[in-house]
Every structure is written in C-alpha cells, then in structure tokens.
Motif scaffolding. Structure first.
Motif, mmCIF file in Angstrom:
data_model
loop_
_atom_site.group_PDB
_atom_site.id
_atom_site.type_symbol
_atom_site.label_atom_id
_atom_site.label_comp_id
_atom_site.label_asym_id
_atom_site.label_seq_id
_atom_site.Cartn_x
_atom_site.Cartn_y
_atom_site.Cartn_z
ATOM 1 N N GLN A 118 5.248 -2.048 5.488
ATOM 2 C CA GLN A 118 3.767 -2.163 4.613
ATOM 3 C C GLN A 118 2.695 -2.389 5.459
ATOM 4 O O GLN A 118 1.672 -1.840 4.919
ATOM 5 C CB GLN A 118 4.223 -3.608 4.027
ATOM 6 N N ASN A 119 2.454 -2.784 6.682
ATOM 7 C CA ASN A 119 1.189 -2.992 7.338
ATOM 8 C C ASN A 119 0.926 -1.514 7.864
ATOM 9 O O ASN A 119 -0.202 -1.220 7.648
ATOM 10 C CB ASN A 119 1.488 -3.980 8.688
ATOM 11 N N LEU A 120 1.879 -0.750 8.283
ATOM 12 C CA LEU A 120 1.802 0.574 8.914
ATOM 13 C C LEU A 120 1.110 1.433 7.606
ATOM 14 O O LEU A 120 0.249 2.192 7.612
ATOM 15 C CB LEU A 120 2.869 1.216 9.198
ATOM 16 N N SER A 121 1.646 1.220 6.273
ATOM 17 C CA SER A 121 1.224 2.122 5.200
ATOM 18 C C SER A 121 -0.104 1.726 4.570
ATOM 19 O O SER A 121 -0.828 2.424 3.976
ATOM 20 C CB SER A 121 2.130 1.668 3.807
ATOM 21 N N GLN A 122 -0.790 0.562 5.203
ATOM 22 C CA GLN A 122 -1.980 0.352 5.032
ATOM 23 C C GLN A 122 -2.904 0.604 6.244
ATOM 24 O O GLN A 122 -3.987 0.162 6.147
ATOM 25 C CB GLN A 122 -2.278 -1.297 4.538
ATOM 26 N N THR A 123 -2.397 1.586 7.093
ATOM 27 C CA THR A 123 -3.455 1.980 8.029
ATOM 28 C C THR A 123 -3.936 3.358 7.921
ATOM 29 O O THR A 123 -3.148 4.149 8.041
ATOM 30 C CB THR A 123 -2.492 1.952 9.367
ATOM 31 N N PRO A 124 -5.206 3.510 7.334
ATOM 32 C CA PRO A 124 -5.542 4.779 6.928
ATOM 33 C C PRO A 124 -5.710 5.752 7.874
ATOM 34 O O PRO A 124 -5.132 6.916 7.898
ATOM 35 C CB PRO A 124 -7.196 4.436 6.334
ATOM 36 N N VAL A 125 -5.824 5.475 9.274
ATOM 37 C CA VAL A 125 -5.991 6.474 10.297
ATOM 38 C C VAL A 125 -4.489 7.210 10.342
ATOM 39 O O VAL A 125 -4.454 8.205 10.581
ATOM 40 C CB VAL A 125 -6.606 5.972 11.537
ATOM 41 N N LEU A 126 -3.518 6.097 10.499
ATOM 42 C CA LEU A 126 -2.163 6.708 10.588
ATOM 43 C C LEU A 126 -1.695 7.681 9.442
ATOM 44 O O LEU A 126 -1.085 8.602 9.714
ATOM 45 C CB LEU A 126 -1.110 5.582 10.734
ATOM 46 N N ARG A 127 -2.204 7.214 8.181
ATOM 47 C CA ARG A 127 -1.652 8.045 6.915
ATOM 48 C C ARG A 127 -2.341 9.364 7.279
ATOM 49 O O ARG A 127 -1.764 10.549 6.995
ATOM 50 C CB ARG A 127 -2.004 7.387 5.748
#
Length: 105
Positions: free
Chosen positions: A3-12
């Motif tokens: 869930q935290n990674l899904s809220q990382t715009p740069v990663l997405r």
C-alpha cells in the motif's frame, strides 16, 4: 508495504515507463541537487512487470479487494524464504522486492 509503494508516484511513473523497452527515463531530484540522470531501460522482467500490474490494479480498480497473487509468486521465485506463507517481516519483503527488481535491470 505494498500500500505504501502504491502511493509512491515516482515509482508508479517509472514502472509505467519501464513497460516499454528502449525507453529513456530522466530522473531528477531537486532535493538532492544532483544532475539529472538519463537511464535507458531494457525489456522489463517478470518481477518488474508483476509489480507494475499490481500497482496499476490498486490505483485503477473499483473492486474492494486486490490480491497480489502474481507479484507474490514472482517474489517467491527470487526469495524462496517467502514460499509457504510463513510469517515474514514487512521490511524483509520490501528489501527482497526492491532488490529483485533492481537485479532485473
């Protein structure tokens, strides 16, 4: 962790661009006062593709529940310790997930 990674715009955004082989990505960091980095991406591998698929599904779905089945299967291929559904620390999952994607570069 997911869930935290899904809220990382740069990663997405990087994963979205990583789907297309031969893409050149420009990474800038105003906080670190570094020169922008240009990185040419190769064909994405299974773990990276599964991570992109999962994050996309989390962002776009209207369903109540999203299951990381394919992503988990790919993590288990890289880190056998996660097979069998035993209790694992979330920071270990994060480390194996990010290291696994990095080694696919």
């Amino acid at each position: 962790v997911l869930q935290n990674l899904s809220q990382t715009p740069v990663l997405r955004e990087l994963l979205k661009e990583a789907r297309m082989p031969g893409t050149t990505v420009k990474i800038e960091s105003p906080e670190l006062s570094m020169e922008p980095q240009l990185i040419k991406l190769d064909q994405p591998c299974p773990l990276t593709l599964a991570m992109h698929q999962f994050l996309t599904e989390m962002q776009e779905t209207k369903k109540g529940v999203v299951t990381p089945k394919e992503l988990f299967a790919q993590v288990c291929k890289k880190a056998i310790r996660f097979k069998g559904y035993q209790q694992q620390d979330s920071h270990e999952l994060l480390r194996y997930l990010l290291d696994g994607m990095r080694t696919e570069e």
